[in-house]
Design a protein around this motif. Structure first.
Motif, PDB file in Angstrom:
ATOM      1  N   ALA A  30       0.831  -1.209   0.000  1.00 45.81           N
ATOM      2  CA  ALA A  30       0.000   0.000   0.000  1.00 45.81           C
ATOM      3  C   ALA A  30       0.861   1.253   0.000  1.00 45.81           C
ATOM      4  O   ALA A  30       0.572   2.234  -0.702  1.00 45.81           O
ATOM      5  N   ALA A  31       1.942   1.237   0.782  1.00 42.75           N
ATOM      6  CA  ALA A  31       2.809   2.413   0.878  1.00 42.75           C
ATOM      7  C   ALA A  31       3.565   2.654  -0.420  1.00 42.75           C
ATOM      8  O   ALA A  31       3.741   3.805  -0.852  1.00 42.75           O
ATOM      9  N   ALA A  32       4.030   1.575  -1.063  1.00 41.37           N
ATOM     10  CA  ALA A  32       4.792   1.723  -2.306  1.00 41.37           C
ATOM     11  C   ALA A  32       3.945   2.310  -3.421  1.00 41.37           C
ATOM     12  O   ALA A  32       4.461   3.016  -4.291  1.00 41.37           O
ATOM     13  N   TRP A  33       2.648   2.028  -3.403  1.00 41.21           N
ATOM     14  CA  TRP A  33       1.772   2.531  -4.462  1.00 41.21           C
ATOM     15  C   TRP A  33       1.138   3.875  -4.111  1.00 41.21           C
ATOM     16  O   TRP A  33       0.874   4.684  -4.988  1.00 41.21           O
ATOM     17  N   SER A  34       0.890   4.109  -2.816  1.00 39.58           N
ATOM     18  CA  SER A  34       0.200   5.349  -2.424  1.00 39.58           C
ATOM     19  C   SER A  34       1.132   6.438  -1.914  1.00 39.58           C
ATOM     20  O   SER A  34       0.765   7.608  -1.887  1.00 39.58           O
ATOM     21  N   ARG A  35       2.342   6.046  -1.473  1.00 42.10           N
ATOM     22  CA  ARG A  35       3.321   6.953  -0.883  1.00 42.10           C
ATOM     23  C   ARG A  35       2.804   7.616   0.396  1.00 42.10           C
ATOM     24  O   ARG A  35       3.252   8.695   0.780  1.00 42.10           O
ATOM     25  N   LYS A  36       1.880   6.977   1.077  1.00 41.71           N
ATOM     26  CA  LYS A  36       1.314   7.512   2.312  1.00 41.71           C
ATOM     27  C   LYS A  36       2.239   7.210   3.487  1.00 41.71           C
ATOM     28  O   LYS A  36       2.656   6.075   3.678  1.00 41.71           O
ATOM     29  N   ARG A  37       2.535   8.227   4.273  1.00 43.15           N
ATOM     30  CA  ARG A  37       3.412   8.034   5.428  1.00 43.15           C
ATOM     31  C   ARG A  37       2.773   7.125   6.463  1.00 43.15           C
ATOM     32  O   ARG A  37       3.468   6.388   7.160  1.00 43.15           O
ATOM     33  N   ALA A  38       1.445   7.155   6.572  1.00 48.14           N
ATOM     34  CA  ALA A  38       0.760   6.290   7.539  1.00 48.14           C
ATOM     35  C   ALA A  38       0.982   4.816   7.200  1.00 48.14           C
ATOM     36  O   ALA A  38       1.169   3.982   8.091  1.00 48.14           O
ATOM     37  N   ALA A  39       0.969   4.495   5.892  1.00 52.30           N
ATOM     38  CA  ALA A  39       1.203   3.109   5.482  1.00 52.30           C
ATOM     39  C   ALA A  39       2.641   2.692   5.775  1.00 52.30           C
ATOM     40  O   ALA A  39       2.897   1.568   6.215  1.00 52.30           O
ATOM     41  N   TRP A  40       3.593   3.611   5.535  1.00 53.69           N
ATOM     42  CA  TRP A  40       4.989   3.303   5.869  1.00 53.69           C
ATOM     43  C   TRP A  40       5.154   3.099   7.366  1.00 53.69           C
ATOM     44  O   TRP A  40       5.912   2.234   7.813  1.00 53.69           O
ATOM     45  N   LEU A  41       4.464   3.907   8.156  1.00 53.03           N
ATOM     46  CA  LEU A  41       4.556   3.778   9.612  1.00 53.03           C
ATOM     47  C   LEU A  41       4.018   2.429  10.075  1.00 53.03           C
ATOM     48  O   LEU A  41       4.617   1.772  10.931  1.00 53.03           O
ATOM     49  N   LEU A  42       2.876   2.004   9.499  1.00 46.96           N
ATOM     50  CA  LEU A  42       2.308   0.706   9.847  1.00 46.96           C
ATOM     51  C   LEU A  42       3.248  -0.421   9.449  1.00 46.96           C
ATOM     52  O   LEU A  42       3.472  -1.364  10.219  1.00 46.96           O
ATOM     53  N   CYS A  43       3.822  -0.320   8.254  1.00 44.35           N
ATOM     54  CA  CYS A  43       4.774  -1.335   7.787  1.00 44.35           C
ATOM     55  C   CYS A  43       5.981  -1.407   8.710  1.00 44.35           C
ATOM     56  O   CYS A  43       6.394  -2.498   9.133  1.00 44.35           O
ATOM     57  N   GLY A  44       6.551  -0.261   9.041  1.00 45.08           N
ATOM     58  CA  GLY A  44       7.728  -0.234   9.900  1.00 45.08           C
ATOM     59  C   GLY A  44       7.444  -0.777  11.288  1.00 45.08           C
ATOM     60  O   GLY A  44       8.254  -1.527  11.850  1.00 45.08           O
ATOM     61  N   ALA A  45       6.285  -0.418  11.845  1.00 45.23           N
ATOM     62  CA  ALA A  45       5.932  -0.896  13.185  1.00 45.23           C
ATOM     63  C   ALA A  45       5.743  -2.413  13.190  1.00 45.23           C
ATOM     64  O   ALA A  45       6.232  -3.111  14.091  1.00 45.23           O
ATOM     65  N   ALA A  46       5.027  -2.936  12.176  1.00 46.03           N
ATOM     66  CA  ALA A  46       4.767  -4.377  12.121  1.00 46.03           C
ATOM     67  C   ALA A  46       6.062  -5.156  11.955  1.00 46.03           C
ATOM     68  O   ALA A  46       6.296  -6.157  12.648  1.00 46.03           O
ATOM     69  N   TRP A  47       6.919  -4.719  11.044  1.00 43.42           N
ATOM     70  CA  TRP A  47       8.174  -5.445  10.808  1.00 43.42           C
ATOM     71  C   TRP A  47       9.160  -5.279  11.958  1.00 43.42           C
ATOM     72  O   TRP A  47       9.937  -6.184  12.234  1.00 43.42           O
ATOM     73  N   THR A  48       9.130  -4.147  12.638  1.00 38.94           N
ATOM     74  CA  THR A  48      10.009  -3.977  13.791  1.00 38.94           C
ATOM     75  C   THR A  48       9.625  -4.932  14.913  1.00 38.94           C
ATOM     76  O   THR A  48      10.482  -5.615  15.499  1.00 38.94           O
ATOM     77  N   LEU A  49       8.332  -5.000  15.219  1.00 39.76           N
ATOM     78  CA  LEU A  49       7.869  -5.907  16.272  1.00 39.76           C
ATOM     79  C   LEU A  49       8.142  -7.365  15.889  1.00 39.76           C
ATOM     80  O   LEU A  49       8.591  -8.164  16.721  1.00 39.76           O
ATOM     81  N   ALA A  50       7.869  -7.705  14.624  1.00 34.38           N
ATOM     82  CA  ALA A  50       8.135  -9.073  14.173  1.00 34.38           C
ATOM     83  C   ALA A  50       9.629  -9.378  14.209  1.00 34.38           C
ATOM     84  O   ALA A  50      10.037 -10.478  14.613  1.00 34.38           O
ATOM     85  N   GLY A  51      10.455  -8.412  13.800  1.00 30.63           N
ATOM     86  CA  GLY A  51      11.902  -8.619  13.809  1.00 30.63           C
ATOM     87  C   GLY A  51      12.434  -8.863  15.203  1.00 30.63           C
ATOM     88  O   GLY A  51      13.241  -9.777  15.426  1.00 30.63           O
ATOM     89  N   ILE A  52      11.983  -8.063  16.159  1.00 26.83           N
ATOM     90  CA  ILE A  52      12.420  -8.250  17.545  1.00 26.83           C
ATOM     91  C   ILE A  52      11.978  -9.615  18.060  1.00 26.83           C
ATOM     92  O   ILE A  52      12.751 -10.344  18.698  1.00 26.83           O
ATOM     93  N   GLY A  53      10.738  -9.992  17.761  1.00 26.71           N
ATOM     94  CA  GLY A  53      10.238 -11.278  18.211  1.00 26.71           C
ATOM     95  C   GLY A  53      10.975 -12.448  17.593  1.00 26.71           C
ATOM     96  O   GLY A  53      11.309 -13.424  18.281  1.00 26.71           O
ATOM     97  N   LEU A  54      11.276 -12.367  16.285  1.00 28.06           N
ATOM     98  CA  LEU A  54      11.979 -13.456  15.616  1.00 28.06           C
ATOM     99  C   LEU A  54      13.421 -13.579  16.092  1.00 28.06           C
ATOM    100  O   LEU A  54      13.940 -14.688  16.253  1.00 28.06           O
ATOM    101  N   VAL A  55      14.083 -12.444  16.315  1.00 25.50           N
ATOM    102  CA  VAL A  55      15.445 -12.496  16.860  1.00 25.50           C
ATOM    103  C   VAL A  55      15.423 -13.133  18.243  1.00 25.50           C
ATOM    104  O   VAL A  55      16.285 -13.966  18.567  1.00 25.50           O
ATOM    105  N   ALA A  56      14.443 -12.758  19.059  1.00 25.79           N
ATOM    106  CA  ALA A  56      14.337 -13.337  20.400  1.00 25.79           C
ATOM    107  C   ALA A  56      14.130 -14.846  20.322  1.00 25.79           C
ATOM    108  O   ALA A  56      14.745 -15.612  21.077  1.00 25.79           O
TER     109      ALA A  56
END
Length: 228
Positions: free
Chosen positions: A183-209
């Motif tokens: 959604a962010a790549a096609w719309s360039r919406k900062r809200a979509a980038w924020l959602l993507c970053g938050a989801a992948w950050t939480l998943a990344g921390i969890g997977l590393v753990a």
């Protein structure tokens, strides 16, 4: 199981965190200035090397899982494609990203970044749908609620906590991030980038753990079984 879930979890989590970091440098900081050339403070060579190493490990280990199905114990077989297929595709994307940043990282503009991301968003969005399907199947069939009783921490927690928690880390959050990325790549919406970053950050921390925790837990289980 140990050799896959530890190294794959660690590399998948690290890859997600690296992806978020690169996205912040390339897209988020440059968004107010359309067409501006990002100037990341860290050399792209270091990012490219780390992405390439992580990508190769994920591609090889994920490819082995979905081609040869090494987990053949009843109740574990579905984890071959839940872990393997997304890991292999993500590993290839990390390798491609590493090569691109190595060659063109210093010449990127925001418009060029979006031109590159638009077709990639089709594949990433498809991965997000696959991860969503995996999440539904995992929750519906209690795939991640089978931790052995002798396993420290996970084996002592109730299954109604373990199952949804692991499913969220392994499938739901990465899948949500993939859909938000498209959604962010096609719309360039900062809200979509924020959602993507938050989801992948939480998943990344969890997977590393999980990647860090699993080896010690399985070593404990092995010696526990030998002592009985």
């Amino acid at each position: 199981m140990n050799s896959f879930t530890s190294i794959m979890g660690l590399c998948a989590g690290a890859g997600l965190l690296l992806t978020v970091g690169i996205g912040y440098k390339l897209v988020w900081r440059s968004a107010p200035e359309q067409g501006a050339s990002p100037a990341p403070p860290i050399s792209w060579a270091g990012w490219s090397i780390t992405l390439a190493v992580t990508g190769v490990i994920l591609t090889v280990s994920g490819g082995v899982m979905y081609l040869f199905y090494p987990l053949d114990v009843p109740g574990e077989q579905s984890k071959n494609f839940i872990f393997g297929e997304p890991s292999a595709v993500y590993g290839l994307l990390l390798i491609a990203t590493a090569a691109y940043l190595w060659r063109r990282g210093s010449h990127l503009t925001l418009d060029r970044i979006y031109a590159v991301l638009s077709p990639i968003a089709l594949l990433v969005g498809g991965i997000g749908l696959v991860m969503t399907s995996n999440a539904v199947g995992a929750l519906g069939n209690q795939i991640f609620e089978t931790a052995p009783e002798c396993e420290p921490v996970l084996g002592t927690w109730p299954s109604w906590i373990i199952g949804p928690a692991l499913t969220t880390i392994i499938t739901i959050l990465p899948g949500l991030g993939c859909l938000a990325f498209s959604a962010a790549a096609w719309s360039r919406k900062r809200a979509a980038w924020l959602l993507c970053g938050a989801a992948w950050t939480l998943a990344g921390i969890g997977l590393v753990a999980l990647g860090v925790f699993v080896p010690g837990a399985h070593i404990f289980m092995e010696y526990c079984a030998l002592s009985q």
